[in-house]
Design a protein around this motif. Structure first.
Motif, PDB file in Angstrom:
ATOM      1  N   LYS A  35      -6.953   0.980   4.326  1.00 48.05           N
ATOM      2  CA  LYS A  35      -7.177   2.226   3.596  1.00 48.05           C
ATOM      3  C   LYS A  35      -6.972   2.061   2.098  1.00 48.05           C
ATOM      4  O   LYS A  35      -6.384   1.081   1.639  1.00 48.05           O
ATOM      5  N   LEU A  36      -7.453   3.049   1.375  1.00 47.73           N
ATOM      6  CA  LEU A  36      -7.223   3.204  -0.053  1.00 47.73           C
ATOM      7  C   LEU A  36      -6.487   4.527  -0.222  1.00 47.73           C
ATOM      8  O   LEU A  36      -6.949   5.560   0.265  1.00 47.73           O
ATOM      9  N   VAL A  37      -5.320   4.483  -0.879  1.00 50.03           N
ATOM     10  CA  VAL A  37      -4.529   5.691  -1.091  1.00 50.03           C
ATOM     11  C   VAL A  37      -4.280   5.832  -2.591  1.00 50.03           C
ATOM     12  O   VAL A  37      -3.912   4.862  -3.249  1.00 50.03           O
ATOM     13  N   ILE A  38      -4.479   7.038  -3.111  1.00 49.15           N
ATOM     14  CA  ILE A  38      -4.310   7.295  -4.539  1.00 49.15           C
ATOM     15  C   ILE A  38      -3.171   8.297  -4.704  1.00 49.15           C
ATOM     16  O   ILE A  38      -3.173   9.362  -4.084  1.00 49.15           O
ATOM     17  N   TYR A  39      -2.187   7.900  -5.534  1.00 51.64           N
ATOM     18  CA  TYR A  39      -1.007   8.726  -5.767  1.00 51.64           C
ATOM     19  C   TYR A  39      -0.927   9.125  -7.238  1.00 51.64           C
ATOM     20  O   TYR A  39      -1.294   8.353  -8.114  1.00 51.64           O
ATOM     21  N   GLU A  40      -0.386  10.313  -7.491  1.00 52.97           N
ATOM     22  CA  GLU A  40      -0.032  10.739  -8.829  1.00 52.97           C
ATOM     23  C   GLU A  40       1.331  10.100  -9.136  1.00 52.97           C
ATOM     24  O   GLU A  40       2.300  10.306  -8.392  1.00 52.97           O
ATOM     25  N   ILE A  41       1.413   9.309 -10.185  1.00 52.76           N
ATOM     26  CA  ILE A  41       2.638   8.555 -10.453  1.00 52.76           C
ATOM     27  C   ILE A  41       3.821   9.474 -10.769  1.00 52.76           C
ATOM     28  O   ILE A  41       4.924   9.276 -10.257  1.00 52.76           O
ATOM     29  N   ALA A  42       3.608  10.496 -11.579  1.00 53.56           N
ATOM     30  CA  ALA A  42       4.716  11.365 -12.014  1.00 53.56           C
ATOM     31  C   ALA A  42       5.404  12.073 -10.853  1.00 53.56           C
ATOM     32  O   ALA A  42       6.621  12.249 -10.855  1.00 53.56           O
ATOM     33  N   THR A  43       4.611  12.474  -9.851  1.00 53.09           N
ATOM     34  CA  THR A  43       5.175  13.262  -8.750  1.00 53.09           C
ATOM     35  C   THR A  43       5.293  12.471  -7.450  1.00 53.09           C
ATOM     36  O   THR A  43       5.997  12.894  -6.538  1.00 53.09           O
ATOM     37  N   GLY A  44       4.558  11.365  -7.362  1.00 54.94           N
ATOM     38  CA  GLY A  44       4.526  10.611  -6.104  1.00 54.94           C
ATOM     39  C   GLY A  44       3.625  11.262  -5.059  1.00 54.94           C
ATOM     40  O   GLY A  44       3.515  10.792  -3.935  1.00 54.94           O
ATOM     41  N   LYS A  45       2.953  12.339  -5.458  1.00 55.15           N
ATOM     42  CA  LYS A  45       2.083  13.080  -4.539  1.00 55.15           C
ATOM     43  C   LYS A  45       0.809  12.289  -4.247  1.00 55.15           C
ATOM     44  O   LYS A  45       0.190  11.722  -5.147  1.00 55.15           O
ATOM     45  N   GLU A  46       0.432  12.288  -2.973  1.00 53.22           N
ATOM     46  CA  GLU A  46      -0.830  11.660  -2.589  1.00 53.22           C
ATOM     47  C   GLU A  46      -1.987  12.548  -3.022  1.00 53.22           C
ATOM     48  O   GLU A  46      -2.024  13.732  -2.698  1.00 53.22           O
ATOM     49  N   VAL A  47      -2.942  11.946  -3.772  1.00 56.38           N
ATOM     50  CA  VAL A  47      -4.089  12.690  -4.292  1.00 56.38           C
ATOM     51  C   VAL A  47      -5.278  12.567  -3.342  1.00 56.38           C
ATOM     52  O   VAL A  47      -5.948  13.551  -3.041  1.00 56.38           O
ATOM     53  N   LYS A  48      -5.546  11.348  -2.885  1.00 62.47           N
ATOM     54  CA  LYS A  48      -6.665  11.094  -1.967  1.00 62.47           C
ATOM     55  C   LYS A  48      -6.287   9.954  -1.050  1.00 62.47           C
ATOM     56  O   LYS A  48      -5.493   9.083  -1.401  1.00 62.47           O
ATOM     57  N   ARG A  49      -6.925   9.951   0.122  1.00 64.62           N
ATOM     58  CA  ARG A  49      -6.773   8.861   1.082  1.00 64.62           C
ATOM     59  C   ARG A  49      -8.135   8.630   1.728  1.00 64.62           C
ATOM     60  O   ARG A  49      -8.801   9.573   2.139  1.00 64.62           O
ATOM     61  N   PHE A  50      -8.507   7.374   1.789  1.00 64.71           N
ATOM     62  CA  PHE A  50      -9.731   7.016   2.504  1.00 64.71           C
ATOM     63  C   PHE A  50      -9.391   5.904   3.479  1.00 64.71           C
ATOM     64  O   PHE A  50      -8.957   4.827   3.073  1.00 64.71           O
ATOM     65  N   VAL A  51      -9.570   6.186   4.757  1.00 58.64           N
ATOM     66  CA  VAL A  51      -9.372   5.176   5.801  1.00 58.64           C
ATOM     67  C   VAL A  51     -10.726   4.555   6.076  1.00 58.64           C
ATOM     68  O   VAL A  51     -11.688   5.258   6.415  1.00 58.64           O
ATOM     69  N   PHE A  52     -10.805   3.240   5.904  1.00 57.97           N
ATOM     70  CA  PHE A  52     -12.074   2.552   6.126  1.00 57.97           C
ATOM     71  C   PHE A  52     -12.350   2.460   7.622  1.00 57.97           C
ATOM     72  O   PHE A  52     -11.513   1.957   8.374  1.00 57.97           O
ATOM     73  N   PRO A  53     -13.508   2.948   8.063  1.00 57.71           N
ATOM     74  CA  PRO A  53     -13.835   2.856   9.491  1.00 57.71           C
ATOM     75  C   PRO A  53     -14.067   1.397   9.892  1.00 57.71           C
ATOM     76  O   PRO A  53     -14.401   0.558   9.053  1.00 57.71           O
ATOM     77  N   GLU A  54     -13.876   1.108  11.173  1.00 62.36           N
ATOM     78  CA  GLU A  54     -14.043  -0.260  11.664  1.00 62.36           C
ATOM     79  C   GLU A  54     -15.444  -0.803  11.415  1.00 62.36           C
ATOM     80  O   GLU A  54     -15.615  -2.011  11.276  1.00 62.36           O
ATOM     81  N   THR A  55     -16.435   0.058  11.333  1.00 61.21           N
ATOM     82  CA  THR A  55     -17.799  -0.387  11.067  1.00 61.21           C
ATOM     83  C   THR A  55     -17.951  -0.903   9.641  1.00 61.21           C
ATOM     84  O   THR A  55     -18.877  -1.640   9.337  1.00 61.21           O
ATOM     85  N   MET A  56     -17.012  -0.532   8.761  1.00 61.07           N
ATOM     86  CA  MET A  56     -17.058  -0.945   7.368  1.00 61.07           C
ATOM     87  C   MET A  56     -16.037  -2.046   7.069  1.00 61.07           C
ATOM     88  O   MET A  56     -16.291  -2.937   6.265  1.00 61.07           O
ATOM     89  N   ALA A  57     -14.882  -1.968   7.705  1.00 63.59           N
ATOM     90  CA  ALA A  57     -13.810  -2.947   7.505  1.00 63.59           C
ATOM     91  C   ALA A  57     -13.234  -3.288   8.878  1.00 63.59           C
ATOM     92  O   ALA A  57     -12.432  -2.536   9.434  1.00 63.59           O
ATOM     93  N   SER A  58     -13.662  -4.419   9.396  1.00 63.73           N
ATOM     94  CA  SER A  58     -13.267  -4.857  10.739  1.00 63.73           C
ATOM     95  C   SER A  58     -11.757  -5.100  10.818  1.00 63.73           C
ATOM     96  O   SER A  58     -11.168  -5.699   9.915  1.00 63.73           O
TER      97      SER A  58
END
Length: 146
Positions: A35-58
């Motif tokens: 996966k790719l996870v994007i966090y706001e540094i100041a708060t530690g809050k997760e901004v976005k998350r993308f889980v790569f499907p198996e068809t894209m990342a085995s």
């Protein structure tokens, strides 16, 4: 939870983009671990998350290794070294492209000469020559993002 972070970048908006290749101790990644996870540094809050499907990342074949952020166009470009957990399997690299605005991704240059293992490439360390089995590894973006 993060499993095995190999790449991360900090953008001009003080967010950290964390690339989790998902494999631990040489075993296949578990579903949802790559996966790719994007966090706001100041708060530690997760901004976005993308889980790569198996068809894209085995889970057994992919090895997401590095990323670069195109802040102008809100994209991330990610190398997949294509290093399988089964060392007898062929190395098949690629690039993954992620769009921050749409939270979507796609794979490009899969199993192409420019992203696959080059058996002619050798590395000599302390007098010992080896042929490291790796596909696309490392990535950069020019300052003009073109």
């Amino acid at each position: 939870a993060l499993q095995s972070v190999l790449g991360f970048e900090i953008d001009n908006l003080d967010r950290i983009w964390v690339l989790d290749q998902g494999k631990v101790a040489g075993a296949d990644a578990l579903p949802g671990a790559i996966k790719l996870v994007i966090y706001e540094i100041a708060t530690g809050k997760e901004v976005k998350r993308f889980v790569f499907p198996e068809t894209m990342a085995s889970l057994s074949q992919s090895f997401l290794n590095d990323l670069v952020i195109d802040e102008v166009n809100a994209f991330a470009y990610i190398t997949d070294s294509g290093m399988p957990t089964d060392v007898t399997a062929p190395v098949r690299g690629s690039l993954l492209t992620y769009n921050f605005e749409t939270n979507r991704a796609w794979r490009v240059l899969y199993d192409q000469e420019c992203t696959d293992n080059d058996p002619k490439y050798t590395l000599t360390v302390l007098g010992r020559t080896v042929t490291p089995p790796t596909g696309a590894d490392g990535i950069a973006l020019s300052a003009d993002t073109k």
